[in-house]
Motif scaffolding. Structure first.
Motif, PDB file in Angstrom:
ATOM      1  N   ALA A  36       0.795  -1.349   0.063  1.00  0.00           N
ATOM      2  CA  ALA A  36       0.044   0.020  -0.058  1.00  0.00           C
ATOM      3  C   ALA A  36       0.982   1.330  -0.170  1.00  0.00           C
ATOM      4  O   ALA A  36       0.510   2.087  -0.725  1.00  0.00           O
ATOM      5  N   ASP A  37       1.924   1.223   0.558  1.00  0.00           N
ATOM      6  CA  ASP A  37       2.711   2.652   0.827  1.00  0.00           C
ATOM      7  C   ASP A  37       4.216   2.539  -0.047  1.00  0.00           C
ATOM      8  O   ASP A  37       4.853   3.278   0.219  1.00  0.00           O
ATOM      9  N   ALA A  38       4.238   1.291  -0.813  1.00  0.00           N
ATOM     10  CA  ALA A  38       5.339   1.283  -1.414  1.00  0.00           C
ATOM     11  C   ALA A  38       5.508   2.375  -2.801  1.00  0.00           C
ATOM     12  O   ALA A  38       4.482   2.728  -3.019  1.00  0.00           O
ATOM     13  N   ASN A  39       6.752   2.287  -3.154  1.00  0.00           N
ATOM     14  CA  ASN A  39       6.892   2.915  -4.220  1.00  0.00           C
ATOM     15  C   ASN A  39       6.600   2.336  -5.687  1.00  0.00           C
ATOM     16  O   ASN A  39       6.884   1.134  -5.449  1.00  0.00           O
ATOM     17  N   SER A  40       6.134   2.932  -6.789  1.00  0.00           N
ATOM     18  CA  SER A  40       5.899   2.190  -8.137  1.00  0.00           C
ATOM     19  C   SER A  40       7.081   2.548  -8.806  1.00  0.00           C
ATOM     20  O   SER A  40       8.013   3.247  -8.461  1.00  0.00           O
ATOM     21  N   SER A  89       3.952  11.914  -0.051  1.00  0.00           N
ATOM     22  CA  SER A  89       3.085  11.191   0.716  1.00  0.00           C
ATOM     23  C   SER A  89       2.693   9.928  -0.061  1.00  0.00           C
ATOM     24  O   SER A  89       3.047  10.072  -1.211  1.00  0.00           O
ATOM     25  N   SER A  90       2.325   8.679   0.359  1.00  0.00           N
ATOM     26  CA  SER A  90       1.978   7.563  -0.236  1.00  0.00           C
ATOM     27  C   SER A  90       0.965   7.892  -1.216  1.00  0.00           C
ATOM     28  O   SER A  90       1.160   7.575  -2.339  1.00  0.00           O
ATOM     29  N   GLU A  91       0.055   9.019  -0.901  1.00  0.00           N
ATOM     30  CA  GLU A  91      -1.045   9.460  -1.963  1.00  0.00           C
ATOM     31  C   GLU A  91      -0.166  10.083  -3.263  1.00  0.00           C
ATOM     32  O   GLU A  91      -0.644   9.858  -4.028  1.00  0.00           O
ATOM     33  N   ASP A  92       0.699  11.052  -2.786  1.00  0.00           N
ATOM     34  CA  ASP A  92       1.280  11.773  -3.925  1.00  0.00           C
ATOM     35  C   ASP A  92       2.101  10.670  -4.904  1.00  0.00           C
ATOM     36  O   ASP A  92       2.082  10.788  -5.995  1.00  0.00           O
ATOM     37  N   VAL A  93       2.620   9.472  -4.227  1.00  0.00           N
ATOM     38  CA  VAL A  93       3.370   8.521  -4.995  1.00  0.00           C
ATOM     39  C   VAL A  93       2.330   7.913  -5.805  1.00  0.00           C
ATOM     40  O   VAL A  93       2.810   7.759  -7.127  1.00  0.00           O
ATOM     41  N   GLY A  94       1.187   7.793  -5.485  1.00  0.00           N
ATOM     42  CA  GLY A  94       0.136   7.048  -6.288  1.00  0.00           C
ATOM     43  C   GLY A  94      -0.383   7.844  -7.617  1.00  0.00           C
ATOM     44  O   GLY A  94      -0.878   7.374  -8.414  1.00  0.00           O
ATOM     45  N   HIS A  95       0.018   9.173  -7.680  1.00  0.00           N
ATOM     46  CA  HIS A  95      -0.392  10.060  -8.631  1.00  0.00           C
ATOM     47  C   HIS A  95       0.661  10.089  -9.845  1.00  0.00           C
ATOM     48  O   HIS A  95       0.182  10.739 -10.877  1.00  0.00           O
ATOM     49  N   VAL A  96       1.747   9.668  -9.590  1.00  0.00           N
ATOM     50  CA  VAL A  96       2.788   9.495 -10.617  1.00  0.00           C
ATOM     51  C   VAL A  96       2.262   8.172 -11.478  1.00  0.00           C
ATOM     52  O   VAL A  96       2.633   7.063 -11.322  1.00  0.00           O
ATOM     53  N   ARG A  97       1.590   8.826 -12.748  1.00  0.00           N
ATOM     54  CA  ARG A  97       1.198   7.744 -13.742  1.00  0.00           C
ATOM     55  C   ARG A  97       1.976   8.538 -15.053  1.00  0.00           C
ATOM     56  O   ARG A  97       1.613   9.590 -15.510  1.00  0.00           O
ATOM     57  N   ALA A  98       2.388   7.531 -15.956  1.00  0.00           N
ATOM     58  CA  ALA A  98       2.966   7.981 -17.053  1.00  0.00           C
ATOM     59  C   ALA A  98       3.455   6.657 -17.837  1.00  0.00           C
ATOM     60  O   ALA A  98       3.325   5.428 -17.288  1.00  0.00           O
ATOM     61  N   SER A  99       3.413   6.881 -19.276  1.00  0.00           N
ATOM     62  CA  SER A  99       4.044   5.608 -20.206  1.00  0.00           C
ATOM     63  C   SER A  99       5.390   5.287 -20.026  1.00  0.00           C
ATOM     64  O   SER A  99       6.225   6.238 -19.339  1.00  0.00           O
ATOM     65  N   ALA A 100       5.781   4.202 -20.264  1.00  0.00           N
ATOM     66  CA  ALA A 100       7.116   3.838 -20.399  1.00  0.00           C
ATOM     67  C   ALA A 100       8.018   4.739 -20.847  1.00  0.00           C
ATOM     68  O   ALA A 100       9.101   5.224 -20.727  1.00  0.00           O
ATOM     69  N   GLN A 101       7.300   5.033 -22.330  1.00  0.00           N
ATOM     70  CA  GLN A 101       8.283   5.882 -23.202  1.00  0.00           C
ATOM     71  C   GLN A 101       8.366   7.464 -22.655  1.00  0.00           C
ATOM     72  O   GLN A 101       9.479   7.704 -22.926  1.00  0.00           O
ATOM     73  N   LEU A 102       7.433   7.760 -22.114  1.00  0.00           N
ATOM     74  CA  LEU A 102       7.608   9.051 -21.653  1.00  0.00           C
ATOM     75  C   LEU A 102       8.661   9.255 -20.675  1.00  0.00           C
ATOM     76  O   LEU A 102       9.436  10.145 -20.263  1.00  0.00           O
TER      77      LEU A 102
END
Length: 168
Positions: A36-40, A89-102
């Motif tokens: 739940a609180d791990a980094n992606s 925060s953990s919530e902030d980490v969850g907001h980082v979404r992007a394509s592999a290419q980008l």
């Protein structure tokens, strides 16, 4: 081997490890968190590129790739443009979404700016003080080694998380 060649080799290794970590992953896999609180993978790679971009641009006296090449708009993250990931925060980490290419494009652009800068460095340049807020003050050499250390740890973490995400 000159200090510039040594630093270039170190930053090349970060680039290879970080881009391999994102290669071929879907946006969902990149955003997956093993707990739940791990980094992606996405957050780890974004963060390592942001730290390198921020610290090297500051030392070089140049604009960050983040804004100069408009990655800030291209990634369109819900953070202040100066955010690098520190203290998120953990919530902030969850907001980082992007394509592999980008993500790979940003890491590569930061890498290119970094190696262009370090290629010009002489051994004497590494003794220049770049941050007086610490005791002892931080030299350019120490700052660059710190960036290499931090980035390689995060690149390794991204590779590990990739393994967890793709193994199940």
């Amino acid at each position: 081997m000159t200090p510039a060649e040594l630093l270039t080799d170190a930053f090349d290794r970060i680039l290879k490890t970080a881009t391999a970590a994102v290669d071929g992953l879907s946006e969902e896999q990149l955003a997956a968190r093993p707990a739940a609180d791990a980094n992606s993978v996405a957050w780890l790679v974004w963060h390592l590129a942001r730290v390198q971009d921020d610290h090297v641009a500051d030392a070089a006296g140049t604009e960050q790739v983040w804004t100069a090449q408009d990655f800030v708009s291209r990634l369109d993250l819900p953070f202040d443009s100066s955010a690098t990931g520190f203290g998120m925060s953990s919530e902030d980490v969850g907001h980082v979404r992007a394509s592999a290419q980008l993500l790979a494009d940003y890491v590569k652009a930061v890498h290119d700016a970094t190696v262009a800068y370090v290629a010009k460095l002489t051994p004497d340049d590494l003794d220049r003080i770049v941050d007086e807020r610490w005791d002892p003050p931080v030299s350019l050499g120490v700052r660059l080694v710190s960036v290499v250390n931090d980035d390689m740890q995060h690149a390794g973490q991204a590779s590990y998380v990739r393994g967890l995400v793709t193994s199940g």
